[in-house]
Design a protein around this motif. Structure first.
Motif, PDB file in Angstrom:
ATOM      1  N   ILE A  39       0.814  -1.220   0.000  1.00 25.35           N
ATOM      2  CA  ILE A  39       0.000   0.000   0.000  1.00 25.35           C
ATOM      3  C   ILE A  39       0.850   1.274   0.000  1.00 25.35           C
ATOM      4  CG2 ILE A  39      -2.036  -1.026   1.089  1.00 25.35           C
ATOM      5  CD1 ILE A  39      -1.119   0.144   3.757  1.00 25.35           C
ATOM      6  N   VAL A  40       0.237   2.329  -0.543  1.00 22.51           N
ATOM      7  CA  VAL A  40       0.869   3.645  -0.554  1.00 22.51           C
ATOM      8  C   VAL A  40      -0.016   4.591   0.239  1.00 22.51           C
ATOM      9  CG1 VAL A  40       1.622   5.585  -1.979  1.00 22.51           C
ATOM     10  CG2 VAL A  40       1.862   3.239  -2.841  1.00 22.51           C
ATOM     11  N   LEU A  41       0.547   5.179   1.263  1.00 24.79           N
ATOM     12  CA  LEU A  41      -0.210   6.145   2.067  1.00 24.79           C
ATOM     13  C   LEU A  41       0.404   7.532   1.869  1.00 24.79           C
ATOM     14  CD1 LEU A  41      -0.403   4.123   5.424  1.00 24.79           C
ATOM     15  CD2 LEU A  41      -2.027   4.100   3.512  1.00 24.79           C
ATOM     16  N   MET A  42      -0.457   8.525   1.750  1.00 25.99           N
ATOM     17  CA  MET A  42       0.062   9.883   1.606  1.00 25.99           C
ATOM     18  C   MET A  42      -0.121  10.650   2.912  1.00 25.99           C
ATOM     19  SD  MET A  42      -0.938  13.001  -0.982  1.00 25.99           S
ATOM     20  CE  MET A  42       0.311  12.700  -2.229  1.00 25.99           C
ATOM     21  N   GLU A  43       1.003  11.176   3.452  1.00 26.23           N
ATOM     22  CA  GLU A  43       0.844  12.120   4.557  1.00 26.23           C
ATOM     23  C   GLU A  43       0.714  13.489   3.901  1.00 26.23           C
ATOM     24  OE1 GLU A  43       3.885  10.906   3.964  1.00 26.23           O
ATOM     25  OE2 GLU A  43       5.285  12.574   4.057  1.00 26.23           O
ATOM     26  N   VAL A  44      -0.437  14.112   4.105  1.00 18.99           N
ATOM     27  CA  VAL A  44      -0.754  15.315   3.346  1.00 18.99           C
ATOM     28  C   VAL A  44       0.027  16.518   3.876  1.00 18.99           C
ATOM     29  CG1 VAL A  44      -2.641  16.787   2.557  1.00 18.99           C
ATOM     30  CG2 VAL A  44      -3.048  14.357   3.009  1.00 18.99           C
ATOM     31  N   ILE A  68       4.186   8.511   0.988  1.00 24.83           N
ATOM     32  CA  ILE A  68       4.567   9.613   0.104  1.00 24.83           C
ATOM     33  C   ILE A  68       4.062  10.932   0.682  1.00 24.83           C
ATOM     34  CG2 ILE A  68       4.733   8.252  -2.017  1.00 24.83           C
ATOM     35  CD1 ILE A  68       1.983   9.255  -2.816  1.00 24.83           C
ATOM     36  N   SER A  69       4.796  11.992   0.372  1.00 24.74           N
ATOM     37  CA  SER A  69       4.463  13.298   0.943  1.00 24.74           C
ATOM     38  C   SER A  69       3.493  14.029   0.026  1.00 24.74           C
ATOM     39  CB  SER A  69       5.725  14.140   1.101  1.00 24.74           C
ATOM     40  OG  SER A  69       6.691  13.408   1.802  1.00 24.74           O
ATOM     41  N   GLY A  70       2.604  14.781   0.634  1.00 22.25           N
ATOM     42  CA  GLY A  70       1.577  15.475  -0.140  1.00 22.25           C
ATOM     43  C   GLY A  70       1.744  16.991  -0.139  1.00 22.25           C
ATOM     44  N   PRO A  71       0.715  17.672  -0.629  1.00 24.63           N
ATOM     45  CA  PRO A  71       0.797  19.124  -0.848  1.00 24.63           C
ATOM     46  C   PRO A  71       0.352  19.930   0.364  1.00 24.63           C
ATOM     47  CG  PRO A  71      -1.221  18.264  -1.763  1.00 24.63           C
ATOM     48  CD  PRO A  71      -0.544  17.108  -1.107  1.00 24.63           C
ATOM     49  N   GLY A  72       0.841  19.585   1.556  1.00 21.38           N
ATOM     50  CA  GLY A  72       0.288  20.223   2.751  1.00 21.38           C
ATOM     51  C   GLY A  72       1.219  21.211   3.419  1.00 21.38           C
ATOM     52  N   CYS A  73       2.139  21.808   2.657  1.00 18.27           N
ATOM     53  CA  CYS A  73       3.008  22.825   3.240  1.00 18.27           C
ATOM     54  C   CYS A  73       2.594  24.166   2.618  1.00 18.27           C
ATOM     55  CB  CYS A  73       4.463  22.481   2.927  1.00 18.27           C
ATOM     56  SG  CYS A  73       5.552  23.887   2.797  1.00 18.27           S
ATOM     57  N   PRO A  74       2.061  25.088   3.448  1.00 14.56           N
ATOM     58  CA  PRO A  74       1.480  26.319   2.914  1.00 14.56           C
ATOM     59  C   PRO A  74       2.448  27.128   2.062  1.00 14.56           C
ATOM     60  CG  PRO A  74       1.041  26.134   5.266  1.00 14.56           C
ATOM     61  CD  PRO A  74       1.959  25.009   4.907  1.00 14.56           C
ATOM     62  N   VAL A  75       3.695  27.259   2.505  1.00 13.02           N
ATOM     63  CA  VAL A  75       4.671  28.044   1.750  1.00 13.02           C
ATOM     64  C   VAL A  75       4.911  27.392   0.393  1.00 13.02           C
ATOM     65  CG1 VAL A  75       7.103  28.730   1.661  1.00 13.02           C
ATOM     66  CG2 VAL A  75       5.809  29.030   3.768  1.00 13.02           C
ATOM     67  N   CYS A  76       5.001  26.050   0.409  1.00 13.99           N
ATOM     68  CA  CYS A  76       5.358  25.330  -0.819  1.00 13.99           C
ATOM     69  C   CYS A  76       4.286  25.428  -1.885  1.00 13.99           C
ATOM     70  CB  CYS A  76       5.607  23.852  -0.516  1.00 13.99           C
ATOM     71  SG  CYS A  76       6.745  23.614   0.832  1.00 13.99           S
ATOM     72  N   VAL A  77       3.013  25.409  -1.492  1.00 13.69           N
ATOM     73  CA  VAL A  77       1.963  25.380  -2.512  1.00 13.69           C
ATOM     74  C   VAL A  77       1.568  26.780  -2.984  1.00 13.69           C
ATOM     75  CG1 VAL A  77       1.024  23.155  -1.826  1.00 13.69           C
ATOM     76  CG2 VAL A  77       0.085  25.249  -0.811  1.00 13.69           C
ATOM     77  N   SER A  78       2.049  27.819  -2.292  1.00 12.20           N
ATOM     78  CA  SER A  78       1.727  29.173  -2.746  1.00 12.20           C
ATOM     79  C   SER A  78       2.362  29.378  -4.115  1.00 12.20           C
ATOM     80  CB  SER A  78       2.267  30.214  -1.756  1.00 12.20           C
ATOM     81  OG  SER A  78       1.647  30.022  -0.501  1.00 12.20           O
ATOM     82  N   SER A  79       1.583  29.919  -5.041  1.00 16.79           N
ATOM     83  CA  SER A  79       2.043  29.979  -6.431  1.00 16.79           C
ATOM     84  C   SER A  79       3.160  31.005  -6.587  1.00 16.79           C
ATOM     85  CB  SER A  79       0.883  30.347  -7.349  1.00 16.79           C
ATOM     86  OG  SER A  79       0.514  31.696  -7.118  1.00 16.79           O
ATOM     87  N   GLN A  80       3.921  30.816  -7.647  1.00 17.30           N
ATOM     88  CA  GLN A  80       4.987  31.756  -7.963  1.00 17.30           C
ATOM     89  C   GLN A  80       4.396  33.154  -8.164  1.00 17.30           C
ATOM     90  OE1 GLN A  80       7.867  30.438  -7.841  1.00 17.30           O
ATOM     91  NE2 GLN A  80       9.298  31.834  -8.798  1.00 17.30           N
ATOM     92  N   HIS A  81       3.203  33.203  -8.761  1.00 18.42           N
ATOM     93  CA  HIS A  81       2.548  34.489  -8.995  1.00 18.42           C
ATOM     94  C   HIS A  81       2.291  35.203  -7.656  1.00 18.42           C
ATOM     95  CE1 HIS A  81       0.016  37.555 -10.770  1.00 18.42           C
ATOM     96  NE2 HIS A  81      -0.909  37.295  -9.857  1.00 18.42           N
ATOM     97  N   TYR A  82       1.871  34.442  -6.652  1.00 22.94           N
ATOM     98  CA  TYR A  82       1.595  35.047  -5.339  1.00 22.94           C
ATOM     99  C   TYR A  82       2.868  35.667  -4.744  1.00 22.94           C
ATOM    100  CZ  TYR A  82       0.125  35.549  -0.486  1.00 22.94           C
ATOM    101  OH  TYR A  82      -0.161  36.059   0.758  1.00 22.94           O
ATOM    102  N   ILE A  83       3.964  34.938  -4.862  1.00 21.14           N
ATOM    103  CA  ILE A  83       5.236  35.429  -4.334  1.00 21.14           C
ATOM    104  C   ILE A  83       5.634  36.716  -5.071  1.00 21.14           C
ATOM    105  CG2 ILE A  83       7.680  34.842  -3.920  1.00 21.14           C
ATOM    106  CD1 ILE A  83       5.768  32.956  -2.454  1.00 21.14           C
TER     107      ILE A  83
END
Lengths: 370, 338
Positions: A39-44, A68-83
């Motif tokens: 099985i594959v589990l994602m920690e979000v 596997i790691s998911g998209p749950g880091c706020p800084v990481c998922v903020s778009s380049q446009h936002y930055i």
């Protein structure tokens, strides 16, 4: 809340209970007996990724369970446009940008907030959005923008600050919202075909939202979701619960983090959140636009919405060459697959957002590499 | 992203950025044999003997903090840089850069504690300088101290980390991270009502008793960048590995809890009254006993060992049996803590 020496002591006692080696090993033993399927589990959540690596949990799991790691880091998922937007605001005369620390070092298309600060912009690191309100009150001749990032965990605090600003008629406080919510991105990953058999869901999100937000994942997508705490014993137990669900063929939403999370969540925080924000389609780094996944400030509060009050020009954004943050955020690759990892891209000189945030998958892999 | 041509706050944090700045600008231009040793104090030949010479500037915000103030710190910092170089600190210079508007009563309090700490450390303040700048041109008060000490022939090479071998033990004289966390708590509005105090102290008497009664191979005070940064520099210098046992590292509960809440690693947090000592394994217990006799060493502990494995890297064994690499601090964790 005031922290006293006693309560700091209690915090440590509380934490240590969930770090006991014997306890963790006994859950690991049970897991080895129960779990048979591959099985594959994602920690979000980035906090979970941190805990897994800090405490070396992967070495305690049977070989048939992959995390596997998911998209749950706020800084990481903020778009380049936002930055890039944040940096454009920082160059506006008389502007103070207030932000949680990590964001200051995220490379934008051309520079970073840290470098804008060295160029003369007024960029201040704060620990609570209420500090931004205080800065606004103390600097009535200036405009203060708070960079609102994060999920259902930090968004209620931003909403509360906007309500407070309205109550106190603070006219120079603004929010640039990139707040997001968790469930749509989890569903997007599943429908995109990322192989996931179950989710380890973040406990602090459900402390606010409750657990019903994941019902579709269990009922429609037939995937198990266990809402987990952040200590090693919590996480091992959450993995055991998911393994048992999967072996039994009965996916459902369960709460491991019962000492904090209730099914209904925090009704007051939920109300503040929906009073101030409404859903919008939102851009995620590496994932594109996900429908109804972002939080936009409602029209009623538009006087506090940075985007509605200042005209800026943001050049077309470009993501750094060679950086595979997007694939990492989707669980398709790990940092070890990236040609830049630990070479051109390090926490001291990051190329992508996932290397900046303390909770980013790349920063975690870097910090805890063995 | 193109290379950036301005100084960032991170260049002053004691981490990798600062290291690069020192190598790429200062050593490149100043470079000479003594400076290139990159030790806490320069060891200078004077006649037939040797002197230790060091300098340090103090820009801490706030000026007054639990456990001390900028005056006490300005003595401890320089005295400790001399002491860890194996020197007996003798003389200090003190320079003040004062912002227009500073309360004279505050300045006097700072000077009083500076005097008291100099007396305690047994050093004489023999020269100084005063400058006042316009409001806004510095932040209240900056202090520079320069120190001079004598070095016995047998202690001359302590800071050069010679003769270190796998199996040697790493000792620290008490809890780590107290200074950085006390300052952070005083600066920011966390409302941690805690008794965490800066460990700011002159260590010269403690260090002297150790080097006179036992044998030390290396010493360094883990200030900015914390114990992790000292150990990484050491591992790089000697080309060997270092293994640290997380459960053996003494950390105050309040510091530990603050670090948990804020996501810091105590190994990266600054100290101002700590020394990291490397000694042969068979000397470890003896050194611990000497240290523990002094209140400044009461919670001394052996926290790890030098190893022949993973050359140049510091590896931490944690409480659950996991192992991970501990890097130097990169970027700016806690601004202006000294």
């Amino acid at each position: 809340m005031k922290w006293t020496e006693t309560s700091l002591n209690e915090i440590m006692k509380y934490i240590e209970e969930y770090r006991k080696r014997d306890l963790i090993l006994s859950v690991a033993e049970k897991l080895k007996k129960v779990s048979r399927k591959e099985i594959v589990l994602m920690e979000v959540c980035g906090g979970h990724t941190m805990a897994i690596h800090r405490f070396g949990l992967t070495s305690l799991l049977p070989a048939n369970i992959k995390l596997i790691s998911g998209p749950g880091c706020p800084v990481c998922v903020s778009s380049q446009h936002y930055i890039d937007q944040a940096m454009a605001y920082s160059r506006v005369e008389g502007m103070i940008i207030t932000t949680y620390g990590d964001l200051i070092r995220v490379p934008g298309s051309t520079t970073s907030l840290e470098k804008e600060r060295a160029n003369g912009s007024d960029v201040r690191i704060i620990y609570s959005v209420l500090d931004a309100l205080e800065i606004a009150k103390k600097n009535p001749a200036k405009n203060v923008i708070f960079l609102g990032i994060g999920f259902e965990t930090t968004a209620p605090a931003t909403a509360a600050a906007i309500l407070q600003a309205e109550k106190e008629s603070i006219g120079n406080f603004f929010v640039l919202s990139a707040h997001k919510i968790m469930p749509p991105v989890m569903k997007a990953l599943v429908s995109e075909g990322v192989k996931i058999d179950g989710f380890i869901a973040p406990g602090h999100v459900s402390a606010i939202t409750g657990t019903a937000i994941y019902n579709d994942l269990a009922d429609v997508c037939r995937l198990g979701v266990v809402v987990s705490g952040f200590e090693p014993a919590d996480m091992m137990q959450a993995i055991l619960m998911l393994a048992m669900q999967i072996e039994g063929g009965a996916p459902k939403v369960e709460i491991q983090y019962q000492r904090v999370v209730h099914r209904e969540g925090n009704k007051i925080a939920q109300k503040i959140l929906t009073d101030v924000f409404e859903l919008r389609d939102d851009q995620w780094r590496g994932l594109g636009v996900i429908p109804a996944s972002g939080l936009k400030i409602r029209e009623h509060f538009s006087t506090f919405d940075a985007e509605k009050n200042f005209d800026i020009e943001v050049p077309a954004s470009s993501e750094p060459k060679g950086c595979i943050c997007g694939k990492i955020l989707r669980g398709l690759k790990t940092p070890l697959d990236c040609g830049l990892f630990a070479k051109q891209c390090t926490p001291g000189d990051p190329v992508g957002a996932c290397m900046v945030s303390g909770e980013g998958t790349c920063a975690t892999y870097y910090k805890y590499r063995t | 992203m193109p290379n950036f041509d301005k100084i960032l706050l991170g260049h002053g944090s004691g981490g990798r950025l600062m290291h690069d700045l020192i190598t790429d600008i200062f050593i490149k231009h100043f470079g000479n044999k003594i400076l290139s040793e990159e030790t806490d104090s320069a060891i200078l030949p004077v006649g037939s003997s040797h002197m230790a010479f060091t300098t340090d500037s103090f820009v801490i915000d706030p000026l007054f903090f639990p456990g001390g103030n900028i005056g006490k710190l300005a003595v401890c910092g320089t005295v400790n840089d001399l002491a860890v170089s194996g020197a007996i600190p003798l003389y200090l210079s003190v320079s003040f850069i004062i912002e227009e508007g500073l309360l004279i009563s505050d300045l006097e309090k700072i000077v009083e504690s500076l005097t008291a700490e100099a007396k305690n450390a047994g050093v004489l303040i023999v020269t100084g300088d005063t400058k006042v700048v316009n409001r806004g041109k510095c932040d209240k008060l900056f202090i520079n101290t320069t120190g001079l000490g004598s070095v016995r022939e047998e202690d001359r090479f302590i800071s050069q980390a010679r003769d270190i071998r796998p199996g040697d033990v790493i000792i620290v004289n008490g809890t780590i991270g107290d200074h950085g966390m006390a300052i952070l708590n005083a600066r920011e509005s966390f409302n941690f009502k805690t008794t965490v105090e800066s460990d700011c102290a002159s260590l010269n008497h403690l260090i002297r008793s150790v080097i006179e009664k036992s044998a030390v191979k290396f010493m360094r005070d883990p200030t900015r960048g914390g114990v992790a940064t000292v150990l990484n520099e050491l591992a790089g210098k000697i080309g060997m590995g270092i293994e640290i046992d997380e459960t053996a590292v003494p950390v105050n509960r309040g510091v530990q809890a603050m670090c948990e809440i804020l996501g810091f690693d105590p190994l990266h947090v600054a100290n101002e009254g700590k020394v990291v000592i490397v000694a042969a394994e068979e000397k470890g217990q003896e050194i611990l006993e000497i240290l523990r006799r002094d209140p400044l060493g009461a919670r001394s502990a052996i926290i790890g060992q030098i190893t022949g494995d993973h050359a140049g890297k510091v590896v931490l064994k944690n409480e659950t049996g996991g192992r991970r690499i501990i890097d130097s601090l990169s970027g700016d964790q806690l601004p202006r803590i000294c």
